[in-house]
Every structure is written in C-alpha cells, then in structure tokens.
Design an enzyme around this catalytic site. Structure first.
Site, PDB file in Angstrom:
ATOM      1  N   ASP A  86       0.861  -1.190   0.000  1.00  0.00           N
ATOM      2  CA  ASP A  86       0.000   0.000   0.000  1.00  0.00           C
ATOM      3  C   ASP A  86       0.897   1.239   0.000  1.00  0.00           C
ATOM      4  OD1 ASP A  86      -1.919   1.911   0.340  1.00  0.00           O
ATOM      5  OD2 ASP A  86      -2.665   1.155   2.265  1.00  0.00           O
ATOM      6  N   LYS A  88       0.551   3.679  -2.399  1.00  0.00           N
ATOM      7  CA  LYS A  88      -0.202   4.765  -3.049  1.00  0.00           C
ATOM      8  C   LYS A  88       0.687   5.554  -4.000  1.00  0.00           C
ATOM      9  CE  LYS A  88      -3.593   5.047   0.659  1.00  0.00           C
ATOM     10  NZ  LYS A  88      -3.024   4.198   1.704  1.00  0.00           N
ATOM     11  N   GLN A 214     -12.017   2.704  12.106  1.00  0.00           N
ATOM     12  CA  GLN A 214     -12.458   3.922  11.401  1.00  0.00           C
ATOM     13  C   GLN A 214     -13.986   4.050  11.336  1.00  0.00           C
ATOM     14  OE1 GLN A 214     -10.196   5.225   7.802  1.00  0.00           O
ATOM     15  NE2 GLN A 214      -9.121   3.274   8.017  1.00  0.00           N
ATOM     16  N   GLY A 216     -16.324   1.823   9.936  1.00  0.00           N
ATOM     17  CA  GLY A 216     -17.074   1.046   8.933  1.00  0.00           C
ATOM     18  C   GLY A 216     -17.391  -0.355   9.449  1.00  0.00           C
ATOM     19  N   GLY A 232      -6.991  -3.718   9.628  1.00  0.00           N
ATOM     20  CA  GLY A 232      -5.739  -3.565  10.368  1.00  0.00           C
ATOM     21  C   GLY A 232      -5.945  -3.651  11.860  1.00  0.00           C
TER      22      GLY A 232
HETATM   23  P1  XMP Z   1      -7.332   0.055   9.975  1.00  0.00           P
HETATM   24  O1  XMP Z   1      -6.466  -0.093  11.194  1.00  0.00           O
HETATM   25  O2  XMP Z   1      -8.105   1.316   9.963  1.00  0.00           O
HETATM   26  O3  XMP Z   1      -6.249   0.104   8.774  1.00  0.00           O
HETATM   27  O4  XMP Z   1      -8.184  -1.157   9.717  1.00  0.00           O
HETATM   28  C1  XMP Z   1      -6.586   0.316   7.432  1.00  0.00           C
HETATM   29  C2  XMP Z   1      -5.375   0.159   6.591  1.00  0.00           C
HETATM   30  O5  XMP Z   1      -5.702   0.497   5.265  1.00  0.00           O
HETATM   31  C3  XMP Z   1      -5.050   1.708   4.898  1.00  0.00           C
HETATM   32  N1  XMP Z   1      -6.102   2.548   4.375  1.00  0.00           N
HETATM   33  C4  XMP Z   1      -6.261   2.774   3.101  1.00  0.00           C
HETATM   34  N2  XMP Z   1      -5.556   2.342   2.056  1.00  0.00           N
HETATM   35  N3  XMP Z   1      -7.044   3.524   0.674  1.00  0.00           N
HETATM   36  C5  XMP Z   1      -5.942   2.733   0.846  1.00  0.00           C
HETATM   37  O6  XMP Z   1      -5.293   2.387  -0.147  1.00  0.00           O
HETATM   38  C6  XMP Z   1      -7.803   3.977   1.684  1.00  0.00           C
HETATM   39  O7  XMP Z   1      -8.801   4.666   1.517  1.00  0.00           O
HETATM   40  C7  XMP Z   1      -7.377   3.583   2.959  1.00  0.00           C
HETATM   41  N4  XMP Z   1      -7.884   3.804   4.162  1.00  0.00           N
HETATM   42  C8  XMP Z   1      -7.068   3.138   5.020  1.00  0.00           C
HETATM   43  C9  XMP Z   1      -4.414   2.303   6.125  1.00  0.00           C
HETATM   44  O8  XMP Z   1      -3.217   2.974   5.821  1.00  0.00           O
HETATM   45  C10 XMP Z   1      -4.203   1.070   6.953  1.00  0.00           C
HETATM   46  O9  XMP Z   1      -3.016   0.405   6.537  1.00  0.00           O
END
Ligand code: XMP
Length: 256
Positions: A86, A88, A214, A216, A232
C-alpha cells in the site's frame, strides 16, 4: 495468471475475503527487531483467516524493503497468501516505474496507486511493468477518511465535453479503461461502494478499508458490493488477534 484471478482463487481456497493490514504503532527504531517479531507473530497466528497481507510505511520504514519486509513477504507466500504493497504510488512516471520495480522485486504481488496523477507519464509506466511481470495494480477510488470528500468527492468538469461528474465516478471509469486489478473504496462510505460497484460490477473487485477502528462495518461494505475487506487495527491491536480475525471471518462467512 493475473493478480485479480490469483486473488479470487486464494480467497476461495482460504475461504476468506479479509486482507490483513499488518500495521503497528510507532516504535523507536532501536526496537525494530521487536517490531519484526510482533509482525511475524501476528502473521503466523492469523494467516488461516485471511487471503492476503497488506504492508505499508508502518513496516517498510522501520524494517527496510529488502530486509525485514522481504522476510514477511516470504512467510506470506509460504502460507499461500498474496502480498499487497500500500504505497499509493503518486509521482511522475519514471519515478513510479522505479518504485514499482523495487516493490515487485521485493516479492509484492500488487501495489496500490493513486489515479489523480493520470495515465501518460503517470500510471502507464507501472501498468506496463505490472503486466510484464503479471503483478497487480489496485487504484484508489474513494478513500476511507473524513477528508476524502475534499479530493475524491469533488464535482469535476470534463475539459473536452464540459460534462460534470464526480471525481470518484471518473476514477471508477478510469479503473475500467486502464484495466486495474482492483479499486479501493472506504468501508466508511457504503453508498460510495454501491455507486462504484454499479460501474465496476464483477469486472473489477472493490477493496474496502476502514472496518472497526475507522467506523465502517464488514456487513455494510459487503452488502454494498465490496469483494475484499482490508482490516488492520481491529486485528493487529486486538488483545487476541487470532480470536478477532476468526470472529470476523466467521461473521463474513455467515453473510454469504
Ligand atoms: P485500519 O487499522 O483502519 O487500517 O483497519 C486500514 C489500513 O488500510 C489503509 N487505508 C487505506 N488504504 N485507501 C488505501 O489504499 C484507503 O482509503 C485507505 N484507508 C485506510 C491504512 O493505511 C491502513 O493500513
């Protein structure tokens, strides 16, 4: 075989649609051996309940791409799971190409990239590398955080036709045009998942992060059309990560 199909087959074989985000809070750099041990522990115990592992700066920065992280990718593959970076990707094409070559050389099966940078001299070079190596590119479509509307939620105007549309609808269409392997849409916005799923249908799977910490829910994201859930802290920071992963996996199976 394309990354998209490998994900489908892995999810079927593992009977799970959970992508484990292997994230841990900051630790002082001299403790990075402990961090690697912690990441290995969670991976070793949770792997029966997930189909892929997603790594980002949480581990790349302290552990290094070809040191600790490569060890984790090898274990991920030994357990029959896929590894997603990830990062980005968000730079000019020549830089993006080098970024992708390093991450694919590390063993990652797919990368996450940002469609805001466009195609020519932007994302095209990494799609070329990915296709050559049979790896995947997953594009952001609508992020999970509160400020996502400031960019992904804007109304935009097509420079050629003057037609107005929403930025994330435009990104969903680009994901189709560019033949992406997945689109990321926050689980925090089920209505956006539904709209984007209407465009992508079964051609491109939706990956939804933002479960639990978060706000959801797995149920709402899957019901709206998400195929995979990126999870996560709900697992990695749980008192008992195995129990948390098993519980989530069982609740998803009941939804099928
Ligand atoms: P949590 O702890 O919130 O972690 O379950 C989520 C993980 O996903 C990443 N993250 C994203 N990655 N687009 C992405 O590509 C997104 O909209 C997004 N939102 C969260 C975050 O960095 C963590 O690793």
């Amino acid at each position: 075989m394309s990354f998209k199909i490998r994900m489908e087959e892995t999810a079927k074989r593992k009977e799970s649609r959970i992508v484990l985000a292997l994230d841990f809070p900051f630790q002082s750099p001299e403790n990075r051996r402990n961090l690697l041990a912690k990441a290995q522990d969670v991976l070793e115990s949770v792997h029966p309940y997930v189909c892929a592992v997603k790594i980002n700066h949480h581990l790349i920065l302290p552990l290094g791409t070809f040191d600790g992280v490569q060890t984790l990718i090898k274990r991920t593959h030994e357990e029959g799971l896929l590894a997603i970076m990830d990062c980005k990707v968000n730079d000019i094409g020549t830089t993006n190409q080098v970024i992708s070559e390093y991450y694919y050389a590390d063993g990652f099966d797919a990368l996450i990239a940002n469609p805001f940078i466009g195609w020519e001299e932007g994302l095209k070079p990494i799609f070329d590398v990915a296709h050559k190596l049979q790896r995947g590119i997953i594009l952001l479509a609508y992020m999970s955080h509160k400020g996502a509307n400031e960019g992904y939620g804007q109304t935009i105007c097509d420079a050629e036709t003057g037609a107005k549309t929403l930025q994330y609808i435009c990104f969903a269409k680009k994901a189709l045009d560019w033949d992406a392997d997945g689109a990321v849409v926050g689980a925090t916005y089920p209505e956006k998942i539904r709209q984007i799923h209407e465009i992508l249908r079964e051609k491109i799977p939706i990956y939804a992060p933002g479960i639990g910490a978060q706000g959801g829910t797995a149920e709402a994201a899957l019901e709206a059309g998400a195929r995979y859930l990126i999870v996560g802290r709900e697992i990695t920071l749980a008192k008992n990560p195995v129990e948390a992963a098993a519980k989530l996996a069982a609740s998803i199976k009941r939804m099928k």
